[in-house]
Design a protein around this motif. Structure first.
Motif, PDB file in Angstrom:
ATOM      1  N   PRO A 132       0.803  -1.224   0.000  1.00 40.19           N
ATOM      2  CA  PRO A 132       0.000   0.000   0.000  1.00 40.19           C
ATOM      3  C   PRO A 132       0.839   1.278   0.000  1.00 40.19           C
ATOM      4  O   PRO A 132       0.343   2.351  -0.324  1.00 40.19           O
ATOM      5  CB  PRO A 132      -0.849  -0.111   1.269  1.00 40.19           C
ATOM      6  CG  PRO A 132      -0.160  -1.116   2.119  1.00 40.19           C
ATOM      7  CD  PRO A 132       0.635  -2.004   1.218  1.00 40.19           C
ATOM      8  N   GLU A 133       2.110   1.173   0.346  1.00 40.06           N
ATOM      9  CA  GLU A 133       2.999   2.325   0.256  1.00 40.06           C
ATOM     10  C   GLU A 133       3.356   2.627  -1.204  1.00 40.06           C
ATOM     11  O   GLU A 133       3.687   3.750  -1.552  1.00 40.06           O
ATOM     12  CB  GLU A 133       4.292   2.076   1.049  1.00 40.06           C
ATOM     13  CG  GLU A 133       4.076   1.901   2.532  1.00 40.06           C
ATOM     14  CD  GLU A 133       3.613   3.186   3.198  1.00 40.06           C
ATOM     15  OE1 GLU A 133       4.207   4.241   2.908  1.00 40.06           O
ATOM     16  OE2 GLU A 133       2.672   3.127   4.000  1.00 40.06           O
TER      17      GLU A 133
ATOM     18  N   ARG B 114       0.124   3.302  -9.158  1.00 32.44           N
ATOM     19  CA  ARG B 114       1.394   3.600  -8.489  1.00 32.44           C
ATOM     20  C   ARG B 114       1.328   4.975  -7.860  1.00 32.44           C
ATOM     21  O   ARG B 114       0.892   5.926  -8.497  1.00 32.44           O
ATOM     22  CB  ARG B 114       2.557   3.529  -9.477  1.00 32.44           C
ATOM     23  CG  ARG B 114       3.884   3.918  -8.850  1.00 32.44           C
ATOM     24  CD  ARG B 114       5.054   3.681  -9.779  1.00 32.44           C
ATOM     25  NE  ARG B 114       5.196   2.267 -10.122  1.00 32.44           N
ATOM     26  CZ  ARG B 114       5.676   1.340  -9.289  1.00 32.44           C
ATOM     27  NH1 ARG B 114       6.070   1.685  -8.074  1.00 32.44           N
ATOM     28  NH2 ARG B 114       5.775   0.087  -9.661  1.00 32.44           N
ATOM     29  N   ARG B 115       1.723   5.064  -6.618  1.00 30.10           N
ATOM     30  CA  ARG B 115       1.763   6.365  -5.950  1.00 30.10           C
ATOM     31  C   ARG B 115       2.860   7.204  -6.593  1.00 30.10           C
ATOM     32  O   ARG B 115       3.924   6.688  -6.937  1.00 30.10           O
ATOM     33  CB  ARG B 115       2.019   6.191  -4.451  1.00 30.10           C
ATOM     34  CG  ARG B 115       0.855   5.524  -3.741  1.00 30.10           C
ATOM     35  CD  ARG B 115       1.121   5.428  -2.244  1.00 30.10           C
ATOM     36  NE  ARG B 115       0.069   4.702  -1.568  1.00 30.10           N
ATOM     37  CZ  ARG B 115      -1.063   5.252  -1.108  1.00 30.10           C
ATOM     38  NH1 ARG B 115      -1.289   6.534  -1.300  1.00 30.10           N
ATOM     39  NH2 ARG B 115      -1.952   4.512  -0.494  1.00 30.10           N
TER      40      ARG B 115
ATOM     41  N   TYR C 292      -5.399  -0.413  -8.856  1.00 35.52           N
ATOM     42  CA  TYR C 292      -4.404   0.208  -7.998  1.00 35.52           C
ATOM     43  C   TYR C 292      -3.467   0.997  -8.902  1.00 35.52           C
ATOM     44  O   TYR C 292      -3.009   0.481  -9.920  1.00 35.52           O
ATOM     45  CB  TYR C 292      -3.593  -0.846  -7.241  1.00 35.52           C
ATOM     46  CG  TYR C 292      -4.419  -1.732  -6.340  1.00 35.52           C
ATOM     47  CD1 TYR C 292      -4.548  -1.452  -4.995  1.00 35.52           C
ATOM     48  CD2 TYR C 292      -5.054  -2.877  -6.842  1.00 35.52           C
ATOM     49  CE1 TYR C 292      -5.301  -2.272  -4.160  1.00 35.52           C
ATOM     50  CE2 TYR C 292      -5.806  -3.697  -6.020  1.00 35.52           C
ATOM     51  CZ  TYR C 292      -5.921  -3.388  -4.685  1.00 35.52           C
ATOM     52  OH  TYR C 292      -6.664  -4.201  -3.863  1.00 35.52           O
TER      53      TYR C 292
ATOM     54  N   VAL D  92      -7.602   3.000  -6.356  1.00 33.13           N
ATOM     55  CA  VAL D  92      -8.284   4.158  -6.945  1.00 33.13           C
ATOM     56  C   VAL D  92      -9.699   3.835  -7.417  1.00 33.13           C
ATOM     57  O   VAL D  92     -10.493   4.742  -7.650  1.00 33.13           O
ATOM     58  CB  VAL D  92      -7.479   4.784  -8.106  1.00 33.13           C
ATOM     59  CG1 VAL D  92      -6.175   5.381  -7.580  1.00 33.13           C
ATOM     60  CG2 VAL D  92      -7.230   3.794  -9.223  1.00 33.13           C
TER      61      VAL D  92
ATOM     62  N   GLU E 245      -1.850   2.734  -4.678  1.00 31.19           N
ATOM     63  CA  GLU E 245      -3.047   3.290  -4.063  1.00 31.19           C
ATOM     64  C   GLU E 245      -4.279   2.721  -4.769  1.00 31.19           C
ATOM     65  O   GLU E 245      -4.349   2.696  -6.003  1.00 31.19           O
ATOM     66  CB  GLU E 245      -3.003   4.816  -4.247  1.00 31.19           C
ATOM     67  CG  GLU E 245      -4.253   5.537  -3.836  1.00 31.19           C
ATOM     68  CD  GLU E 245      -4.170   7.030  -4.141  1.00 31.19           C
ATOM     69  OE1 GLU E 245      -4.937   7.769  -3.515  1.00 31.19           O
ATOM     70  OE2 GLU E 245      -3.358   7.448  -4.999  1.00 31.19           O
TER      71      GLU E 245
END
Length: 174
Positions: free
Chosen positions: A142-143, A170-171, A168, A148, A146
């Motif tokens: 989860p780091e 990528r942050r 998900y 969405v 994210e």
């Protein structure tokens, strides 16, 4: 070519299983239709065992890059690469040639492990059950990613299980 996204598409049980005895341990007609719509026209990157599990013939409408250290396949629409990096490079080149904005990594377990850190988006069908299997998907950090979008999908007439479709991304800065 950096504007071509790398998508991972996977169906995974609650306990991380994605395969058993060279096949998927479920039948999910609803999810296969979504997979086809999402991947149509985009180059697919997969391992040799995954290619064999779909019948050793290319899925229509999508160029295939098969990652294999040993096998060489000679058929229309199928290229081989000796490494995942080479496979991703070739798939991105194919995407550029055909004007699509993404490539799709579609398995199996070892290919997912090697590409997870490189993916821009994960399109995950969470199969709402625990199953026995011999192939697993790595945990989603989860780091790094994210959630969405998420949608619960009841089991259809030709589905073994209910699913939860999640995207998900990528942050930024990861």
């Amino acid at each position: 070519m950096s504007d071509i996204k790398t998508l991972i598409i996977v169906a995974v049980s609650r306990n991380g299983v994605i395969g058993r005895d060279g096949d998927m341990p479920w039948r999910l007609s609803t999810d296969l239709k979504r997979f086809k719509a999402l991947s149509m026209g985009k180059p697919l990157v997969m391992g040799r065992k995954t290619f064999e599990s779909v019948g050793s013939k290319p899925l229509p409408g999508r160029p295939h890059v098969i990652v294999s250290r040993t096998a060489t396949l000679h058929m229309p629409g199928v290229e081989t690469a000796a490494t995942v990096e080479e496979g991703l490079r070739r798939a991105r080149a194919l995407a550029g040639e055909t004007g699509v904005d993404a490539i799709c990594v579609v398995g199996g377990g070892e290919i997912y492990r090697q590409t997870l850190a490189l993916a821009d988006e994960l399109h995950v069908t969470h199969v709402e059950t625990d199953l026995d299997g011999d192939t697993h998907f790595p945990d989603i950090d989860p780091e790094m990613f994210e959630l969405v979008e998420e949608m619960s999908i009841p089991a259809g007439e030709k589905d073994n299980y209910a699913t939860r479709y999640a995207i998900y991304r990528r942050r930024t800065g990861r």
